[in-house]
Scaffold this active site. Structure first.
Site, PDB file in Angstrom:
ATOM      1  N   ASN A   9      61.461  78.957 -13.424  1.00 20.86           N
ATOM      2  CA  ASN A   9      61.564  78.203 -13.967  1.00 20.86           C
ATOM      3  C   ASN A   9      60.253  76.920 -14.223  1.00 20.86           C
ATOM      4  OD1 ASN A   9      61.791  75.248 -13.542  1.00 20.86           O
ATOM      5  ND2 ASN A   9      63.031  75.096 -10.859  1.00 20.86           N
ATOM      6  N   LYS A  11      59.778  73.797 -15.097  1.00 19.60           N
ATOM      7  CA  LYS A  11      59.082  72.883 -14.644  1.00 19.60           C
ATOM      8  C   LYS A  11      58.526  71.708 -16.317  1.00 19.60           C
ATOM      9  CE  LYS A  11      59.640  74.118  -9.640  1.00 19.60           C
ATOM     10  NZ  LYS A  11      59.149  73.869  -8.292  1.00 19.60           N
ATOM     11  N   HIS A  98      68.401  71.419  -8.799  1.00 23.93           N
ATOM     12  CA  HIS A  98      66.917  71.418  -8.191  1.00 23.93           C
ATOM     13  C   HIS A  98      66.612  70.720  -7.199  1.00 23.93           C
ATOM     14  CE1 HIS A  98      63.141  72.482  -7.458  1.00 23.93           C
ATOM     15  NE2 HIS A  98      63.084  73.898  -8.386  1.00 23.93           N
ATOM     16  N   GLU A 100      64.066  68.985  -6.749  1.00 25.28           N
ATOM     17  CA  GLU A 100      63.132  68.289  -7.356  1.00 25.28           C
ATOM     18  C   GLU A 100      64.417  67.135  -8.165  1.00 25.28           C
ATOM     19  OE1 GLU A 100      60.506  70.589  -9.411  1.00 25.28           O
ATOM     20  OE2 GLU A 100      60.112  71.380  -7.782  1.00 25.28           O
ATOM     21  N   GLU A 168      66.802  77.783  -1.652  1.00 23.98           N
ATOM     22  CA  GLU A 168      65.493  76.961  -1.935  1.00 23.98           C
ATOM     23  C   GLU A 168      64.288  76.242  -1.345  1.00 23.98           C
ATOM     24  OE1 GLU A 168      63.425  78.087  -6.202  1.00 23.98           O
ATOM     25  OE2 GLU A 168      63.955  75.867  -6.115  1.00 23.98           O
ATOM     26  N   GLY A 174      56.346  75.377  -4.107  1.00 22.93           N
ATOM     27  CA  GLY A 174      54.787  74.584  -4.142  1.00 22.93           C
ATOM     28  C   GLY A 174      53.754  74.064  -2.600  1.00 22.93           C
ATOM     29  N   SER A 214      58.072  79.755  -3.560  1.00 21.55           N
ATOM     30  CA  SER A 214      56.277  80.203  -3.422  1.00 21.55           C
ATOM     31  C   SER A 214      56.941  81.459  -2.816  1.00 21.55           C
ATOM     32  CB  SER A 214      55.545  79.484  -2.249  1.00 21.55           C
ATOM     33  OG  SER A 214      54.908  78.447  -1.487  1.00 21.55           O
TER      34      SER A 214
END
Ligand code: 13P
Length: 257
Positions: A9, A11, A98, A100, A168, A174, A214
């Site tokens: 991904n 991003k 996702h 985010e 996730e 991250g 991660s």
């Protein structure tokens, strides 16, 4: 036997020049791997890169996809992109929900249910993301959160062969913190049980469940060897070709000769 899928991904990273360099490294690295056809590789890029990436990966085993889509087929939705527009690029996969999108852009399960259907009804594969926040985990609510993210979005009308689920944990994205193998396996089992309730056991056993958060070359082998982890959704480490290839190699090593 589920074929591992390693998805990157990207991003909101990479201009055209940068993307060409990265994808060149990925295609070259994948070409050198003895993948035995046993592992699928996917990159999910920003919208602006889909057409050039389509050219760059043509005639290679690397697949490409998008990171989001609008649920409506067309209309006055300034700044949005429809699934038909994504299909024009030749992409095969779309990430939906996702963390985010959920936590930065406020997308909720009811909207994500529409997005998943828009994707699969167009014949593309949805990579549907679920995951708990740190507060939810610490409050002992992980299973409840995962079950509502699954149950409110995935129904028997979603063709299982166009569905990939990605777990996730939000606290692992991250942050450099990874779920332990035990934590990952436990949640993946819950997701598969939810799929078995929606479809049936045999169908649930065919759906791939990726782990994300991660994932790095150093921890990929441990995560990918878990019985219900069928691949990875990789953020930061997919932006460096050698790291992404190392993660793909770890997946190749899990495939019986
Ligand atoms: P990181 O690998 O950077 O933690 O990101 C994970 C992710 O969000 C992939 O979708």
């Amino acid at each position: 036997m589920r074929k591992p899928l390693i998805a990157g991904n990207w991003k909101m990273h990479k201009t055209l020049v940068e993307a060409r360099e990265l994808v060149g490294g990925i295609v070259e690295g994948v070409g050198k791997l003895d993948a035995r056809g046993g592992v699928e590789v996917l990159i999910c890029t920003p919208y602006t890169l889909l057409f050039p990436i389509a050219k760059a990966v043509a005639k290679t085993p690397v697949m490409f996809g998008a990171q989001n889509v609008h649920e409506e087929s067309q209309g006055a939705f300034t700044g949005e992109v429809s699934v038909a527009m994504l299909k024009d690029t030749g992409c095969t996969h779309v990430i939906v929900g996702h963390s985010e999108r959920r936590h930065v852009f406020g997308e909720k399960n009811d909207r994500l249910a529409k997005k998943v259907r828009a994707v699969v009804e167009a014949g593309l594969t949805a990579i549907y993301c679920v995951g708990e926040t740190l507060d939810e985990r610490e409050a002992g609510r992980t299973r409840e959160v995962i079950e509502s993210q699954m149950g409110e979005v995935i129904g028997p009308d979603v063709p299982a062969d166009r569905l990939v689920v990605a777990y996730e944990p939000v606290w692992a994205i991250g942050t450099g913190k990874t779920a332990s193998p035990e934590q990952a396996q436990e949640v993946h089992e819950w997701i598969r049980a939810s799929l078995a309730g929606t479809y049936d056991r045999a169908t649930a056993d065919r759906v791939r469940i990726l782990y994300g958060g991660s994932v790095k070359p150093g921890n990929a082998a441990d995560l990918l060897s878990l019985p219900d982890v069928d691949g990875a959704l990789v953020g930061g480490a997919c932006l460096v070709a050698s790291d992404f290839i190392a993660i793909i190699s770890a997946a190749v090593a899990t495939v019986p000769a």
